[in-house]
Scaffold this motif. Structure first.
Motif, PDB file in Angstrom:
ATOM      1  N   TRP A  55       0.852  -1.189   0.000  1.00 56.63           N
ATOM      2  CA  TRP A  55       0.000   0.000   0.000  1.00 56.63           C
ATOM      3  C   TRP A  55       0.886   1.236   0.000  1.00 56.63           C
ATOM      4  CZ3 TRP A  55      -5.399  -0.455   0.199  1.00 56.63           C
ATOM      5  CH2 TRP A  55      -5.894  -1.744   0.455  1.00 56.63           C
ATOM      6  N   VAL A  56       0.443   2.297  -0.674  1.00 59.12           N
ATOM      7  CA  VAL A  56       1.109   3.595  -0.612  1.00 59.12           C
ATOM      8  C   VAL A  56       0.028   4.670  -0.543  1.00 59.12           C
ATOM      9  CG1 VAL A  56       3.100   2.781  -1.961  1.00 59.12           C
ATOM     10  CG2 VAL A  56       1.223   3.954  -3.123  1.00 59.12           C
ATOM     11  N   VAL A  57       0.435   5.887  -0.198  1.00 62.34           N
ATOM     12  CA  VAL A  57      -0.504   7.007  -0.192  1.00 62.34           C
ATOM     13  C   VAL A  57       0.043   8.121  -1.075  1.00 62.34           C
ATOM     14  CG1 VAL A  57      -1.450   6.470   2.078  1.00 62.34           C
ATOM     15  CG2 VAL A  57       0.536   7.978   1.914  1.00 62.34           C
ATOM     16  N   ASP A  58      -0.864   8.957  -1.549  1.00 59.58           N
ATOM     17  CA  ASP A  58      -0.520  10.092  -2.406  1.00 59.58           C
ATOM     18  C   ASP A  58      -0.834  11.366  -1.646  1.00 59.58           C
ATOM     19  OD1 ASP A  58      -0.298  12.063  -4.348  1.00 59.58           O
ATOM     20  OD2 ASP A  58      -2.081  11.428  -5.463  1.00 59.58           O
TER      21      ASP A  58
ATOM     22  N   HIS B 181      -4.406  15.150   3.366  1.00 63.58           N
ATOM     23  CA  HIS B 181      -3.118  14.883   2.724  1.00 63.58           C
ATOM     24  C   HIS B 181      -2.421  13.756   3.493  1.00 63.58           C
ATOM     25  CE1 HIS B 181      -3.475  18.416   0.154  1.00 63.58           C
ATOM     26  NE2 HIS B 181      -3.874  19.093   1.225  1.00 63.58           N
ATOM     27  N   PRO B 182      -2.646  12.508   3.089  1.00 61.26           N
ATOM     28  CA  PRO B 182      -2.023  11.378   3.781  1.00 61.26           C
ATOM     29  C   PRO B 182      -0.524  11.353   3.550  1.00 61.26           C
ATOM     30  CG  PRO B 182      -3.097  10.636   1.772  1.00 61.26           C
ATOM     31  CD  PRO B 182      -3.444  12.089   1.925  1.00 61.26           C
ATOM     32  N   ASN B 183       0.219  10.975   4.586  1.00 59.27           N
ATOM     33  CA  ASN B 183       1.669  11.005   4.484  1.00 59.27           C
ATOM     34  C   ASN B 183       2.292   9.671   4.862  1.00 59.27           C
ATOM     35  OD1 ASN B 183       4.467  11.981   4.623  1.00 59.27           O
ATOM     36  ND2 ASN B 183       3.558  14.008   4.618  1.00 59.27           N
ATOM     37  N   GLY B 184       2.278   9.306   6.142  1.00 57.11           N
ATOM     38  CA  GLY B 184       2.803   8.010   6.555  1.00 57.11           C
ATOM     39  C   GLY B 184       1.688   7.005   6.736  1.00 57.11           C
TER      40      GLY B 184
ATOM     41  N   LEU C 173      -5.403  -0.038   7.785  1.00 57.26           N
ATOM     42  CA  LEU C 173      -4.298   0.857   7.447  1.00 57.26           C
ATOM     43  C   LEU C 173      -4.436   2.105   8.301  1.00 57.26           C
ATOM     44  CD1 LEU C 173      -2.038   0.575   5.262  1.00 57.26           C
ATOM     45  CD2 LEU C 173      -3.355   2.186   3.877  1.00 57.26           C
ATOM     46  N   LEU C 174      -3.421   2.378   9.111  1.00 62.66           N
ATOM     47  CA  LEU C 174      -3.422   3.568   9.954  1.00 62.66           C
ATOM     48  C   LEU C 174      -2.579   4.631   9.267  1.00 62.66           C
ATOM     49  CD1 LEU C 174      -4.686   4.260  12.697  1.00 62.66           C
ATOM     50  CD2 LEU C 174      -2.499   3.690  13.768  1.00 62.66           C
ATOM     51  N   ILE C 175      -3.154   5.834   9.094  1.00 61.53           N
ATOM     52  CA  ILE C 175      -2.543   6.847   8.241  1.00 61.53           C
ATOM     53  C   ILE C 175      -2.334   8.151   8.996  1.00 61.53           C
ATOM     54  CG2 ILE C 175      -2.864   8.214   6.126  1.00 61.53           C
ATOM     55  CD1 ILE C 175      -4.656   5.867   5.142  1.00 61.53           C
ATOM     56  N   ALA C 176      -1.101   8.674   8.879  1.00 58.14           N
ATOM     57  CA  ALA C 176      -0.788  10.010   9.388  1.00 58.14           C
ATOM     58  C   ALA C 176      -1.209  11.010   8.311  1.00 58.14           C
ATOM     59  CB  ALA C 176       0.696  10.137   9.681  1.00 58.14           C
ATOM     60  N   ASP C 177      -2.217  11.805   8.607  1.00 60.73           N
ATOM     61  CA  ASP C 177      -2.816  12.707   7.621  1.00 60.73           C
ATOM     62  C   ASP C 177      -2.779  14.136   8.152  1.00 60.73           C
ATOM     63  OD1 ASP C 177      -4.759  12.376   5.031  1.00 60.73           O
ATOM     64  OD2 ASP C 177      -5.450  14.039   6.279  1.00 60.73           O
ATOM     65  N   ARG C 178      -2.882  15.094   7.267  1.00 56.55           N
ATOM     66  CA  ARG C 178      -2.943  16.482   7.704  1.00 56.55           C
ATOM     67  C   ARG C 178      -4.153  16.729   8.593  1.00 56.55           C
ATOM     68  NH1 ARG C 178      -1.861  21.270   3.478  1.00 56.55           N
ATOM     69  NH2 ARG C 178       0.133  20.159   3.504  1.00 56.55           N
ATOM     70  N   THR C 179      -5.232  15.959   8.375  1.00 53.68           N
ATOM     71  CA  THR C 179      -6.437  16.120   9.184  1.00 53.68           C
ATOM     72  C   THR C 179      -6.317  15.471  10.560  1.00 53.68           C
ATOM     73  OG1 THR C 179      -7.443  14.107   8.276  1.00 53.68           O
ATOM     74  CG2 THR C 179      -7.873  16.172   7.118  1.00 53.68           C
ATOM     75  N   GLY C 180      -5.360  14.555  10.716  1.00 53.57           N
ATOM     76  CA  GLY C 180      -5.191  13.847  11.974  1.00 53.57           C
ATOM     77  C   GLY C 180      -4.819  12.395  11.735  1.00 53.57           C
TER      78      GLY C 180
ATOM     79  N   LEU D 102      -4.958  17.305  17.679  1.00 54.20           N
ATOM     80  CA  LEU D 102      -3.735  17.267  16.888  1.00 54.20           C
ATOM     81  C   LEU D 102      -4.029  16.970  15.418  1.00 54.20           C
ATOM     82  CD1 LEU D 102      -1.463  15.277  19.362  1.00 54.20           C
ATOM     83  CD2 LEU D 102      -1.479  17.746  18.942  1.00 54.20           C
ATOM     84  N   SER D 103      -3.386  17.733  14.563  1.00 53.28           N
ATOM     85  CA  SER D 103      -3.500  17.541  13.114  1.00 53.28           C
ATOM     86  C   SER D 103      -2.130  17.819  12.503  1.00 53.28           C
ATOM     87  CB  SER D 103      -4.569  18.460  12.522  1.00 53.28           C
ATOM     88  OG  SER D 103      -4.240  19.827  12.762  1.00 53.28           O
ATOM     89  N   GLY D 104      -2.039  17.722  11.182  1.00 60.58           N
ATOM     90  CA  GLY D 104      -0.770  17.978  10.521  1.00 60.58           C
ATOM     91  C   GLY D 104       0.251  16.893  10.767  1.00 60.58           C
TER      92      GLY D 104
END
Length: 299
Positions: A57-60, A83-86, A95-102, A125-127
């Motif tokens: 899996w990857v995120v954009d 904006h998903p990152n990690g 899938l647990l995602i570090a996103d700009r929204t949280g 917390l966000s970003g």
């Protein structure tokens, strides 16, 4: 032989020995370390991770997409709305995602997205930039905010298995990738704008070394991005802007560099380790690359 000739000869001997040592070091990890492109998805790719079935899996980041990679194809499974990152895969297969929204959880079976509570001192917390789990079910995550080389106030947090969040440090110059050491005693943080990887004691660490220190200073590129630690405790760190992955042993000694070919984009963002291979995401061209590891050195 004159002294100057002896000095020159000695210097050349040391230089040649260093080159042979460096070449032997990285070749012991991945042989010729040949990178092969396995997918082109477009967008700014980040956060590669594998599920229990070995699915990649990857995120954009820019497109907000969650992508499943199979047979060279990039299948969009969802959009986070941010904006998903990690990313990482949890024990339940989500899938647990570090996103700009949280902090976002994605269930690949149902295709549903949900936001997890993430607050500290009354602040939602966000970003989020990246995340890593420990053996206890806890989660470390980075929140860069407006930090930079001139403003070292980026934060590293820990979320325990019960969901309580505590601050680990707020002294980073744009904290980026994060990884937990194989013994669980330390946490490595890519201090991106300072071009260094910092080691800090893990929450609950019991070892004698309770000191935060510079694990490695990086060269070239803009700074270290996403990172992963393999079963042997070796660290692989993306060097954004340099078209390469930096490889270190567990003590912080650099083993060598795994370079992508010139035709690859320079913005190497992150790396995953699975099935005796490295899977590397790149942001300028939106590509995924694979480098096979030597099986006798991967585990």
């Amino acid at each position: 032989m004159r002294i100057s000739q002896l000095v020159t000869a000695g210097f050349l001997s040391l230089l040649i020995s260093a080159q042979v040592w460096a070449g032997t070091g990285i070749s012991s990890v991945c042989g010729a370390c040949r990178a092969v492109k396995i997918a082109t998805c477009g967008g700014f790719l980040e956060g590669p991770s594998h599920d229990a079935q070995g699915q990649l899996w990857v995120v954009d980041v820019t497109g907000g997409r969650i992508l499943q990679i199979a047979d060279g194809q990039c299948k969009e499974r969802a959009k986070t709305g941010g904006h998903p990152n990690g990313s990482l895969v949890t024990k339940d297969g989500n899938l647990l995602i570090a996103d700009r929204t949280g902090l976002v959880s994605f269930d690949p079976r149902s295709g549903t997205l949900s936001s997890l509570d993430l607050s500290f001192g009354g602040e939602k917390l966000s970003g989020l930039n990246d995340l890593a789990k420990d053996a206890h079910g806890g989660l470390y995550f980075t929140v860069p905010g407006m930090s930079s080389a001139l403003r070292a106030d980026g934060r590293l947090f820990y979320r325990d298995p019960q969901g309580h969040v505590q601050l680990v440090s707020d002294k980073f110059s744009f904290p980026n990738g994060v990884a937990v050491s194989s013994d669980g005693e330390t946490v490595l943080v890519a201090d991106f704008a300072a071009k260094r990887i910092v080691s800090v004691p893990a929450i609950g660490a019991k070892g004698p070394n309770q000191l935060a220190y510079v694990f490695s200073a990086t060269q070239g590129g803009i700074g270290p991005d996403g990172m992963k630690i393999d079963a042997k405790g070796r660290l692989f760190a993306a060097n954004l802007g340099a078209r390469e992955i930096l490889a270190y042993d567990r003590d912080g000694t650099q083993i060598g560099v795994i370079a992508l070919p010139e035709k690859a984009g320079p913005l190497v963002t992150n790396v995953a380790v699975n099935d005796h291979a490295l899977y590397i995401t790149e942001g300028a061209k939106g590509e995924v690359w694979k480098v096979d590891l030597l099986t006798n050195s991967a585990h």
